[in-house]
Enzyme design. Structure first.
Site: not given
Ligand code: ATP
Length: 332
Positions: A124, A171, A204, A228
């Site tokens: 962002y 991740k 994930d 988000d």
């Protein structure tokens, strides 16, 4: 004493759900002076700016704002209003409780999660450019300062709210440096809170585990983008976006707003579910130290949901936004 609060009705369903939240708050018996400020598409039309300086000045002065969703004008040159507000006011912690409420049809029972999302950096940062035609680069910024600060916020929240476990979502197997730094910071902070269990999960796998059984988790700590996506996923566990409240908190101020957007498809039709913003307003009352009033608001929502006759269309009912607000106020 009256609380002076900045009220940003926003766009789309914003003015309708904001009016509903104000109506419900009036039933607490507390005094509020609402300083209405316009941001979003409507503000661009009337004030020539989607985020007029007056909005920031008002929030800086009052320290607390209740906000409906705002639409960012499409096209280049317009920063997202929410991203700009969070950055300008350094509202670094986005807190989103995800709790199953009585009377809401959902595949999941007993969900009681707190999502803590970093609000100021990551992808962002808005740093994107064309390297050569056909190739673009988007830069993900992760800093030790922001990662440590959000981790500390999560652990402090856990400690003060009797939560038992914080799970960092990442991740780092792919983004070894950026997500690796985020995890290093979380691990460092976790050492100061030996009574709270700390663990980590790849994003994930986290999504799959959440869909299988969201009650496995207690608190999730995430960077901005994962936060988000995962919070919208989690809104689905509790009856959808119309039920998901949120808060953006910094050292110098706080903005309380629902997770949902401006929902142009149902705007102006008295169809929007105001509960997400009403529950955000209850979080605001907690922030102000008005815990009894916050509990009364939540009790009112609970009673209306249990009653099952006054529900908006997203929850399978036929009632309008204003009717729900009146019913919550009456139940309080
Ligand atoms: P944004 O990009 O601004 O977050 P979005 O595109 O994700 O917005 P929303 O505006 O949040 O989408 O709406 C997504 C869907 O959820 C729409 O179909 C909308 O009607 C529905 N929805 C969102 N909020 C509510 C609400 N408060 N009550 C009922 N339905 C809602």
């Amino acid at each position: 004493m009256a609380y002076t609060i900045t009220l940003i009705p926003g766009d789309g369903i914003g003015p309708e759900v904001a009016a509903a939240a104000v109506r419900v708050l009036s039933a607490t018996g507390l005094q509020f002076e609402w300083e209405t400020q316009h941001a979003g598409l409507q503000a661009l039309a009337t004030h020539g700016s989607a985020l007029p300086e007056a909005v920031l000045t008002s929030i800086r002065r009052n320290k607390v704002a209740l906000k409906g969703p705002t639409e960012t004008p499409v096209g280049s040159g317009h920063r997202s209003i929410n991203v700009a507000l969070r950055k300008e006011l350094d509202l670094y912690a986005n807190v989103r409780p995800v709790e199953t409420l009585h009377g809401v049809k959902s595949r999941y029972d007993g969900v009681d999660l707190i999502i803590v999302r970093e609000n100021t950096e990551d992808l962002y940062s808005g740093l994107e450019h064309v390297v050569v035609p056909g190739v673009v680069e988007s830069i993900k910024i992760i800093t030790e300062k922001a990662s440590t600060r959000i981790a500390r916020y999560a652990f402090e929240y856990a400690r003060t709210h009797g939560r038992k476990r914080v799970t960092a979502v990442h991740k780092a197997n792919i983004m070894k440096l950026s997500d690796g730094l985020f995890l290093d910071c979380a691990r460092g902070v976790a050492k100061d809170y030996p009574e709270i269990r700390y663990d980590e999960i790849i994003v994930d796998n986290c999504c799959m585990q959440l869909v299988l059984d969201p009650t496995r988790f207690d608190m999730l700590l995430l960077e901005n983008l994962y936060g988000d996506i995962v919070s919208d996923l989690c809104a689905g566990f509790i009856g959808g976006l119309g039920m998901a409240p949120g808060a953006n908190i910094g050292e110098y101020g706080a903005i309380f707003e629902a997770v949902h957007g401006s929902a142009p498809d149902i705007a102006g039709k008295n169809m929007a579910n105001p509960i997400a913003l009403v529950l955000s307003a209850a979080m605001m009352l907690d922030h102000l130290g008005e815990h009894a009033a916050a509990d009364r608001v939540r009790g009112g929502v609970d009673a209306v949901l249990k009653g099952g006759t006054k529900l908006t269309r997203d929850l399978g009912g036929k009632a309008g936004t204003t009717e729900i607000a009146e019913a919550i106020a009456a139940a309080m």
